[in-house]
Design a protein around this motif. Structure first.
Motif, PDB file in Angstrom:
ATOM      1  N   GLY A  80      22.034   5.532 -20.869  1.00  7.67           N
ATOM      2  CA  GLY A  80      22.056   6.945 -20.520  1.00  7.67           C
ATOM      3  C   GLY A  80      21.276   7.825 -21.461  1.00  7.67           C
ATOM      4  O   GLY A  80      20.883   8.934 -21.108  1.00  7.67           O
ATOM      5  N   GLY A  81      21.067   7.364 -22.710  1.00 10.95           N
ATOM      6  CA  GLY A  81      20.382   8.185 -23.688  1.00 10.95           C
ATOM      7  C   GLY A  81      20.908   7.912 -25.076  1.00 10.95           C
ATOM      8  O   GLY A  81      21.182   6.757 -25.422  1.00 10.95           O
ATOM      9  N   VAL A  82      21.080   8.975 -25.861  1.00 14.52           N
ATOM     10  CA  VAL A  82      21.448   8.810 -27.273  1.00 14.52           C
ATOM     11  C   VAL A  82      22.604   9.736 -27.634  1.00 14.52           C
ATOM     12  O   VAL A  82      22.882  10.727 -26.963  1.00 14.52           O
ATOM     13  CB  VAL A  82      20.250   9.102 -28.202  1.00 14.52           C
ATOM     14  N   MET A  83      23.252   9.371 -28.733  1.00 14.01           N
ATOM     15  CA  MET A  83      24.307  10.198 -29.323  1.00 14.01           C
ATOM     16  C   MET A  83      24.073  10.261 -30.820  1.00 14.01           C
ATOM     17  O   MET A  83      23.551   9.319 -31.417  1.00 14.01           O
ATOM     18  CB  MET A  83      25.687   9.596 -29.027  1.00 14.01           C
ATOM     19  N   GLY A  84      24.463  11.377 -31.419  1.00  8.68           N
ATOM     20  CA  GLY A  84      24.343  11.478 -32.864  1.00  8.68           C
ATOM     21  C   GLY A  84      25.397  12.398 -33.445  1.00  8.68           C
ATOM     22  O   GLY A  84      25.902  13.303 -32.769  1.00  8.68           O
ATOM     23  N   VAL A  85      25.743  12.123 -34.699  1.00  3.99           N
ATOM     24  CA  VAL A  85      26.695  12.943 -35.448  1.00  3.99           C
ATOM     25  C   VAL A  85      25.971  13.446 -36.690  1.00  3.99           C
ATOM     26  O   VAL A  85      25.386  12.655 -37.438  1.00  3.99           O
ATOM     27  CB  VAL A  85      27.934  12.121 -35.866  1.00  3.99           C
ATOM     28  N   ALA A  86      25.999  14.761 -36.911  1.00  5.61           N
ATOM     29  CA  ALA A  86      25.317  15.323 -38.072  1.00  5.61           C
ATOM     30  C   ALA A  86      25.931  14.782 -39.359  1.00  5.61           C
ATOM     31  O   ALA A  86      27.133  14.517 -39.423  1.00  5.61           O
ATOM     32  CB  ALA A  86      25.413  16.842 -38.044  1.00  5.61           C
ATOM     33  N   PRO A  87      25.123  14.596 -40.385  1.00  2.73           N
ATOM     34  CA  PRO A  87      25.653  14.110 -41.661  1.00  2.73           C
ATOM     35  C   PRO A  87      26.731  15.032 -42.213  1.00  2.73           C
ATOM     36  O   PRO A  87      26.773  16.231 -41.907  1.00  2.73           O
ATOM     37  CB  PRO A  87      24.417  14.108 -42.569  1.00  2.73           C
ATOM     38  N   LEU A  88      27.589  14.476 -43.039  1.00  4.08           N
ATOM     39  CA  LEU A  88      28.652  15.268 -43.638  1.00  4.08           C
ATOM     40  C   LEU A  88      28.094  16.348 -44.554  1.00  4.08           C
ATOM     41  O   LEU A  88      28.720  17.388 -44.749  1.00  4.08           O
ATOM     42  CB  LEU A  88      29.598  14.344 -44.416  1.00  4.08           C
ATOM     43  N   ALA A  89      26.957  16.097 -45.138  1.00 10.63           N
ATOM     44  CA  ALA A  89      26.285  17.087 -45.970  1.00 10.63           C
ATOM     45  C   ALA A  89      24.855  17.233 -45.470  1.00 10.63           C
ATOM     46  O   ALA A  89      24.267  16.297 -44.950  1.00 10.63           O
ATOM     47  CB  ALA A  89      26.296  16.652 -47.436  1.00 10.63           C
ATOM     48  N   GLY A  90      24.310  18.415 -45.591  1.00  8.27           N
ATOM     49  CA  GLY A  90      22.950  18.632 -45.140  1.00  8.27           C
ATOM     50  C   GLY A  90      22.889  19.569 -43.958  1.00  8.27           C
ATOM     51  O   GLY A  90      23.901  20.109 -43.505  1.00  8.27           O
ATOM     52  N   ASP A  91      21.702  19.750 -43.453  1.00  6.54           N
ATOM     53  CA  ASP A  91      21.427  20.711 -42.395  1.00  6.54           C
ATOM     54  C   ASP A  91      21.583  20.047 -41.030  1.00  6.54           C
ATOM     55  O   ASP A  91      20.798  19.160 -40.689  1.00  6.54           O
ATOM     56  CB  ASP A  91      20.005  21.244 -42.566  1.00  6.54           C
ATOM     57  N   PRO A  92      22.577  20.463 -40.228  1.00  6.49           N
ATOM     58  CA  PRO A  92      22.722  19.828 -38.912  1.00  6.49           C
ATOM     59  C   PRO A  92      21.522  20.069 -38.001  1.00  6.49           C
ATOM     60  O   PRO A  92      21.187  19.213 -37.184  1.00  6.49           O
ATOM     61  CB  PRO A  92      24.004  20.451 -38.347  1.00  6.49           C
ATOM     62  N   ALA A  93      20.873  21.222 -38.145  1.00  4.45           N
ATOM     63  CA  ALA A  93      19.715  21.491 -37.296  1.00  4.45           C
ATOM     64  C   ALA A  93      18.617  20.466 -37.527  1.00  4.45           C
ATOM     65  O   ALA A  93      17.982  19.981 -36.579  1.00  4.45           O
ATOM     66  CB  ALA A  93      19.197  22.907 -37.555  1.00  4.45           C
ATOM     67  N   ALA A  94      18.388  20.108 -38.789  1.00  2.00           N
ATOM     68  CA  ALA A  94      17.367  19.095 -39.089  1.00  2.00           C
ATOM     69  C   ALA A  94      17.770  17.739 -38.533  1.00  2.00           C
ATOM     70  O   ALA A  94      16.932  16.984 -38.010  1.00  2.00           O
ATOM     71  CB  ALA A  94      17.145  19.017 -40.595  1.00  2.00           C
ATOM     72  N   ALA A  95      19.061  17.406 -38.636  1.00  2.00           N
ATOM     73  CA  ALA A  95      19.540  16.127 -38.105  1.00  2.00           C
ATOM     74  C   ALA A  95      19.375  16.070 -36.593  1.00  2.00           C
ATOM     75  O   ALA A  95      18.928  15.045 -36.041  1.00  2.00           O
ATOM     76  CB  ALA A  95      21.000  15.921 -38.491  1.00  2.00           C
ATOM     77  N   PHE A  96      19.698  17.155 -35.913  1.00  6.19           N
ATOM     78  CA  PHE A  96      19.592  17.152 -34.457  1.00  6.19           C
ATOM     79  C   PHE A  96      18.132  17.163 -34.003  1.00  6.19           C
ATOM     80  O   PHE A  96      17.811  16.652 -32.927  1.00  6.19           O
ATOM     81  CB  PHE A  96      20.356  18.331 -33.866  1.00  6.19           C
ATOM     82  N   ALA A  97      17.249  17.733 -34.816  1.00  7.76           N
ATOM     83  CA  ALA A  97      15.826  17.644 -34.502  1.00  7.76           C
ATOM     84  C   ALA A  97      15.359  16.191 -34.574  1.00  7.76           C
ATOM     85  O   ALA A  97      14.568  15.735 -33.736  1.00  7.76           O
ATOM     86  CB  ALA A  97      15.020  18.524 -35.456  1.00  7.76           C
ATOM     87  N   ARG A  98      15.853  15.440 -35.570  1.00  9.65           N
ATOM     88  CA  ARG A  98      15.526  14.009 -35.645  1.00  9.65           C
ATOM     89  C   ARG A  98      16.067  13.278 -34.420  1.00  9.65           C
ATOM     90  O   ARG A  98      15.400  12.403 -33.860  1.00  9.65           O
ATOM     91  CB  ARG A  98      16.112  13.396 -36.925  1.00  9.65           C
ATOM     92  N   LEU A  99      17.278  13.630 -34.016  1.00  7.74           N
ATOM     93  CA  LEU A  99      17.868  12.992 -32.836  1.00  7.74           C
ATOM     94  C   LEU A  99      17.038  13.287 -31.596  1.00  7.74           C
ATOM     95  O   LEU A  99      16.831  12.406 -30.748  1.00  7.74           O
ATOM     96  CB  LEU A  99      19.306  13.475 -32.644  1.00  7.74           C
ATOM     97  N   ALA A 100      16.558  14.511 -31.458  1.00 11.18           N
ATOM     98  CA  ALA A 100      15.730  14.870 -30.301  1.00 11.18           C
ATOM     99  C   ALA A 100      14.457  14.048 -30.262  1.00 11.18           C
ATOM    100  O   ALA A 100      13.990  13.632 -29.187  1.00 11.18           O
ATOM    101  CB  ALA A 100      15.417  16.360 -30.324  1.00 11.18           C
ATOM    102  N   ASP A 101      13.877  13.775 -31.430  1.00 12.22           N
ATOM    103  CA  ASP A 101      12.678  12.938 -31.473  1.00 12.22           C
ATOM    104  C   ASP A 101      12.981  11.519 -30.996  1.00 12.22           C
ATOM    105  O   ASP A 101      12.207  10.924 -30.230  1.00 12.22           O
ATOM    106  CB  ASP A 101      12.128  12.885 -32.899  1.00 12.22           C
TER     107      ASP A 101
END
Length: 250
Positions: free
Chosen positions: A181-202
Motif C-alpha cells: 500500500g505504501g510506507v509508514m514512518g514515525v518521527a525520531p524522538l529527538a529532532g525535526d519531524p518536518a525533516a523526517a517526514f520529508a525523508r519519508l516522502a522521498d
C-alpha cells in the motif's frame, strides 16, 4: 426524576462527549493543516489508535463515524477485533511485529503498517492465505539518523533503512497474498519531524515508482500531525489527542 450524575448511563454519556470533543479537535487540526498545505481534507484519513483503551471506546468511535482503528499489541488487538466483529471497521496493526506473530496478526488485521524486514513476509502470507483475503501492508521506514540495517536508529525507532526499502518492496510485490500500500514512518524522538517526514516522502516516491498504486503515506501522531500533512501524509495515526491520556496498565 433527574438521573444521578454518577449512574452508569451518565458515565457513558460523559465518555462519549469526551471522545466526541477530542475527535472534533483533531478533525479541525487536520482541516487547518490541509488548508495550509493547499490540500483537501478528504485526502487525509484519520486512524485512531486505541492502545490500552477498552473496546467500549472503539464502539464510541464507530458511532461517531470513525472507521479506521489502530492497535499496537497483538493480544489486545486480537481481543478487540473479536469483541467488535459486528462493526464495519478497518483494523490497522501499527506496532512492532515479531516474525512468530506475523501469521496471527494477518488473520485479523486489514492493514499491517509495520513491515520492516523480509523475515515477516512468510508469516504474513500464511495468515492472509488462511484468512482468504489479500492483506494490505506498508513498509515502515526508519527515519532516525543513520539507522543500522534491520533495526532502530540512534533515536530508538524501528524501521527499514531507506536504502533497503526498494528491495523489501520488490519482495512484497512478489508475494501473491500481500498488497503493497505504501510506507509508514514515525518521527525520531529527538529532532525535526518536518525533516523526517520529508525523508519519508522521498522514500514514498521511490516506492510509487515500483508500484504506482502504492499511494499511502502513513505519518504523523498527536504531536506532529501538521508537519506530516504538510509533507504529504495520506493517513495520520492519533491516539491521546482524541481519547485522552492512556489508561495505566498493570
Amino acid at each position: 426524576m433527574t438521573e444521578p450524575t454518577d449512574s452508569p448511563a451518565a458515565g457513558a454519556t460523559d465518555r462519549r462527549d469526551q471522545v466526541a470533543a477530542g475527535l472534533a479537535r483533531v478533525e479541525e487540526r487536520i482541516r487547518r493543516a490541509c488548508g495550509a498545505a493547499g490540500r483537501s481534507a478528504d485526502e487525509v484519513t484519520l486512524t485512531v489508535v486505541t492502545k490500552f483503551f477498552p473496546a467500549s471506546d472503539v464502539r464510541l468511535l464507530a458511532g461517531l463515524g470513525v472507521r479506521h482503528i489502530g492497535e499496537n499489541r497483538h493480544q489486545e488487538a486480537e481481543e478487540k477485533v473479536r469483541d467488535c466483529a459486528d462493526l464495519d471497521l478497518v483494523w490497522h496493526f501499527i506496532g512492532g511485529l515479531q516474525s512468530n506473530k506475523a501469521a496471527a496478526v494477518a488473520a485479523y488485521a486489514d492493514v499491517v503498517e509495520s513491515v520492516d524486514r523480509p523475515k515477516l513476509i512468510a508469516g504474513l502470507v500464511s495468515g492472509a492465505a488462511a484468512r482468504g483475503t489479500p492483506l494490505d501492508v506498508l513498509i515502515q521506514v526508519g527515519l532516525d539518523p543513520d539507522p543500522p540495517t534491520g533495526g532502530a536508529g540512534r533515536g530508538g525507532r524501528s524501521g527499514c533503512p531507506p536504502a533497503d526499502v526498494p528491495r523489501l518492496a520488490e519482495r512484497i510485490l512478489g508475494a501473491e497474498a500481500l498488497r503493497l500500500g505504501g510506507v509508514m514512518g514515525v518521527a525520531p524522538l529527538a529532532g525535526d519531524p518536518a525533516a523526517a517526514f520529508a525523508r519519508l516522502a522521498d522514500v514514498a516516491a521511490q516506492v510509487r515508482r515500483l508500484a504506482p498504486g502504492a499511494n499511502t503515506m502513513s505519518a504523523g501522531m498527536s504531536g506532529d500531525l501538521e508537519e506530516a500533512v504538510k509533507s504529504g501524509a495520506t493517513h495520520v495515526r492519533i491516539g491521546s489527542a482524541v481519547l485522552g491520556a492512556r489508561p495505566s496498565v498493570g
